[in-house]
Design a protein around this motif. Structure first.
Motif, PDB file in Angstrom:
ATOM      1  N   ILE A   1       0.860  -1.187   0.000  1.00 15.18           N
ATOM      2  CA  ILE A   1       0.000   0.000   0.000  1.00 15.18           C
ATOM      3  C   ILE A   1       0.887   1.223   0.000  1.00 15.18           C
ATOM      4  N   ASN A   2       0.699   2.069  -0.970  1.00 16.47           N
ATOM      5  CA  ASN A   2       1.484   3.298  -1.028  1.00 16.47           C
ATOM      6  C   ASN A   2       0.835   4.365  -0.157  1.00 16.47           C
ATOM      7  N   GLY A   3       1.645   5.065   0.595  1.00 16.11           N
ATOM      8  CA  GLY A   3       1.134   6.183   1.379  1.00 16.11           C
ATOM      9  C   GLY A   3       0.971   7.419   0.503  1.00 16.11           C
ATOM     10  N   TYR A   4       0.757   8.535   1.152  1.00 10.32           N
ATOM     11  CA  TYR A   4       0.594   9.796   0.442  1.00 10.32           C
ATOM     12  C   TYR A   4       1.928  10.556   0.396  1.00 10.32           C
ATOM     13  N   SER A   5       1.964  11.597  -0.401  1.00 16.44           N
ATOM     14  CA  SER A   5       3.227  12.315  -0.635  1.00 16.44           C
ATOM     15  C   SER A   5       3.804  12.929   0.636  1.00 16.44           C
ATOM     16  N   ASP A   6       2.940  13.165   1.633  1.00 18.79           N
ATOM     17  CA  ASP A   6       3.425  13.738   2.898  1.00 18.79           C
ATOM     18  C   ASP A   6       3.791  12.651   3.907  1.00 18.79           C
ATOM     19  N   LYS A   7       3.927  11.398   3.413  1.00 18.03           N
ATOM     20  CA  LYS A   7       4.319  10.256   4.229  1.00 18.03           C
ATOM     21  C   LYS A   7       3.281   9.909   5.297  1.00 18.03           C
ATOM     22  N   THR A   8       2.015  10.129   4.990  1.00 18.56           N
ATOM     23  CA  THR A   8       0.939   9.714   5.879  1.00 18.56           C
ATOM     24  C   THR A   8       0.199   8.531   5.257  1.00 18.56           C
ATOM     25  N   PHE A   9      -0.474   7.763   6.108  1.00 22.28           N
ATOM     26  CA  PHE A   9      -1.233   6.600   5.658  1.00 22.28           C
ATOM     27  C   PHE A   9      -2.716   6.926   5.503  1.00 22.28           C
ATOM     28  N   LYS A  10      -3.221   7.841   6.336  1.00 17.76           N
ATOM     29  CA  LYS A  10      -4.636   8.245   6.345  1.00 17.76           C
ATOM     30  C   LYS A  10      -5.547   7.026   6.542  1.00 17.76           C
ATOM     31  N   PRO A  11      -5.488   6.374   7.700  1.00 19.08           N
ATOM     32  CA  PRO A  11      -6.254   5.161   7.946  1.00 19.08           C
ATOM     33  C   PRO A  11      -7.766   5.356   7.912  1.00 19.08           C
ATOM     34  N   ASP A  12      -8.227   6.578   8.169  1.00 17.98           N
ATOM     35  CA  ASP A  12      -9.674   6.812   8.197  1.00 17.98           C
ATOM     36  C   ASP A  12     -10.233   7.231   6.840  1.00 17.98           C
ATOM     37  N   ARG A  13      -9.382   7.373   5.847  1.00 19.83           N
ATOM     38  CA  ARG A  13      -9.867   7.755   4.520  1.00 19.83           C
ATOM     39  C   ARG A  13     -10.570   6.563   3.865  1.00 19.83           C
ATOM     40  N   GLU A  14     -11.706   6.838   3.219  1.00 19.66           N
ATOM     41  CA  GLU A  14     -12.497   5.764   2.608  1.00 19.66           C
ATOM     42  C   GLU A  14     -11.846   5.268   1.317  1.00 19.66           C
ATOM     43  N   LEU A  15     -11.918   3.964   1.097  1.00 20.87           N
ATOM     44  CA  LEU A  15     -11.352   3.327  -0.086  1.00 20.87           C
ATOM     45  C   LEU A  15     -12.277   3.468  -1.284  1.00 20.87           C
ATOM     46  N   THR A  16     -11.703   3.514  -2.460  1.00 15.36           N
ATOM     47  CA  THR A  16     -12.481   3.435  -3.698  1.00 15.36           C
ATOM     48  C   THR A  16     -12.198   2.094  -4.368  1.00 15.36           C
ATOM     49  N   ARG A  17     -13.015   1.763  -5.356  1.00 12.03           N
ATOM     50  CA  ARG A  17     -12.779   0.527  -6.101  1.00 12.03           C
ATOM     51  C   ARG A  17     -11.476   0.630  -6.913  1.00 12.03           C
ATOM     52  N   TYR A  18     -11.104   1.843  -7.263  1.00 13.64           N
ATOM     53  CA  TYR A  18      -9.801   2.084  -7.904  1.00 13.64           C
ATOM     54  C   TYR A  18      -8.678   1.658  -6.962  1.00 13.64           C
ATOM     55  N   ALA A 151     -15.764   1.294   3.468  1.00 14.10           N
ATOM     56  CA  ALA A 151     -14.554   0.724   4.072  1.00 14.10           C
ATOM     57  C   ALA A 151     -13.435   1.759   4.077  1.00 14.10           C
ATOM     58  N   THR A 152     -12.674   1.795   5.154  1.00 16.25           N
ATOM     59  CA  THR A 152     -11.553   2.729   5.259  1.00 16.25           C
ATOM     60  C   THR A 152     -10.240   2.005   4.983  1.00 16.25           C
ATOM     61  N   ARG A 153      -9.198   2.791   4.764  1.00 17.45           N
ATOM     62  CA  ARG A 153      -7.875   2.212   4.522  1.00 17.45           C
ATOM     63  C   ARG A 153      -7.394   1.419   5.742  1.00 17.45           C
ATOM     64  N   GLY A 154      -7.704   1.912   6.927  1.00 19.96           N
ATOM     65  CA  GLY A 154      -7.312   1.205   8.140  1.00 19.96           C
ATOM     66  C   GLY A 154      -8.014  -0.136   8.275  1.00 19.96           C
ATOM     67  N   GLN A 155      -9.320  -0.155   7.995  1.00 25.04           N
ATOM     68  CA  GLN A 155     -10.067  -1.411   8.059  1.00 25.04           C
ATOM     69  C   GLN A 155      -9.529  -2.412   7.042  1.00 25.04           C
ATOM     70  N   PHE A 156      -9.251  -1.920   5.840  1.00 20.21           N
ATOM     71  CA  PHE A 156      -8.712  -2.797   4.811  1.00 20.21           C
ATOM     72  C   PHE A 156      -7.372  -3.391   5.234  1.00 20.21           C
ATOM     73  N   ALA A 157      -6.497  -2.556   5.780  1.00 16.69           N
ATOM     74  CA  ALA A 157      -5.173  -3.034   6.197  1.00 16.69           C
ATOM     75  C   ALA A 157      -5.302  -4.103   7.277  1.00 16.69           C
ATOM     76  N   THR A 158      -6.184  -3.869   8.249  1.00  7.32           N
ATOM     77  CA  THR A 158      -6.368  -4.819   9.343  1.00  7.32           C
ATOM     78  C   THR A 158      -6.926  -6.142   8.833  1.00  7.32           C
ATOM     79  N   MET A 159      -7.982  -6.078   8.014  1.00  8.01           N
ATOM     80  CA  MET A 159      -8.600  -7.299   7.495  1.00  8.01           C
ATOM     81  C   MET A 159      -7.609  -8.076   6.626  1.00  8.01           C
ATOM     82  N   THR A 160      -6.874  -7.365   5.777  1.00  7.37           N
ATOM     83  CA  THR A 160      -5.940  -8.027   4.871  1.00  7.37           C
ATOM     84  C   THR A 160      -4.816  -8.699   5.645  1.00  7.37           C
TER      85      THR A 160
END
Length: 202
Positions: A1-18, A151-160
């Motif tokens: 999983i690539n983070g953002y340009s400011d080196k944050t993960f943003k776990p609460d950001r919602e995922l897209t199908r993309y 689904a959020t990025r954090g939830q996805f990371a935990t489940m995966t």
């Protein structure tokens, strides 16, 4: 999983199908799967074109070919729609059934266990059985699943992360034996396994 340009993960950001297409697609390639060579010629989804971003075209074709992504009733990928928890359950279950070469849905269907979630009974059967897998293996531990929430990025990371451990857990379970048991109610029996774990069974 690539983070953002400011080196944050943003776990609460919602995922897209993309997002999910690229993340799982990259993981499959790391595992040795090859990207289809005809992704730009035989476009798998009706809402993608030859002008679509190349990475999305390639990974979408790969996930379609192996059976992880199927699209909606119009065979659209809808890449920029937010991903629901119901959709995430389906995608993860399909993905790890292929990755681990083990039919988790069929295996869980044969088990007797207490289903925790009260808010999934109105879902399609394929969604219910996928969520049963997450329930049975304690991938998600809650009283409700909230299938229509995004689904959020954090939830996805935990489940995966938990799903990645399933194959090893399954192999260990096959070597377990029952060393003790006790009746805890007229309809429930508690088994103690050889590894010290316990299991309540109806």
């Amino acid at each position: 999983i690539n983070g953002y340009s400011d080196k944050t993960f943003k776990p609460d950001r919602e995922l897209t199908r993309y997002d999910i297409t690229l993340i799982i697609g990259r993981y499959l390639v790391q595992l040795g799967y090859n990207l289809p060579k005809d992704a730009k010629i035989d476009i798998r989804f009706n809402d993608l074109t030859r002008n679509t971003e190349e990475a999305l075209l390639n990974y979408a074709a790969l996930l379609y070919d192996v059976g992880i992504l199927q699209g909606d009733q119009y065979k659209n990928l809808n890449p920029y729609d937010k991903l629901t928890r119901e959709q995430l359950a389906l995608i993860l279950t399909r993905a790890f059934t292929i990755i681990d070469d083990f039919d988790y849905v069929a295996h869980v269907a044969k088990q007797t266990f207490v289903r925790e979630y009260s808010d999934v009974l109105a879902l399609r059967e394929q969604s219910q059985v996928a969520i049963d897998v997450l329930d049975f293996y304690d991938i998600v531990i809650d009283q409700k699943f909230f299938p229509q929430d995004y689904a959020t990025r954090g939830q996805f990371a935990t489940m995966t992360y938990k799903m990645m451990q399933l194959k090893e857990r399954q192999q260990q379970a096959e070597n377990l034996t029952i060393v003790d048991w006790s009746v805890i109610s007229p309809k429930r029996v508690k088994f103690t396994m050889s590894d010290g774990s316990t299991e309540d069974v109806l």
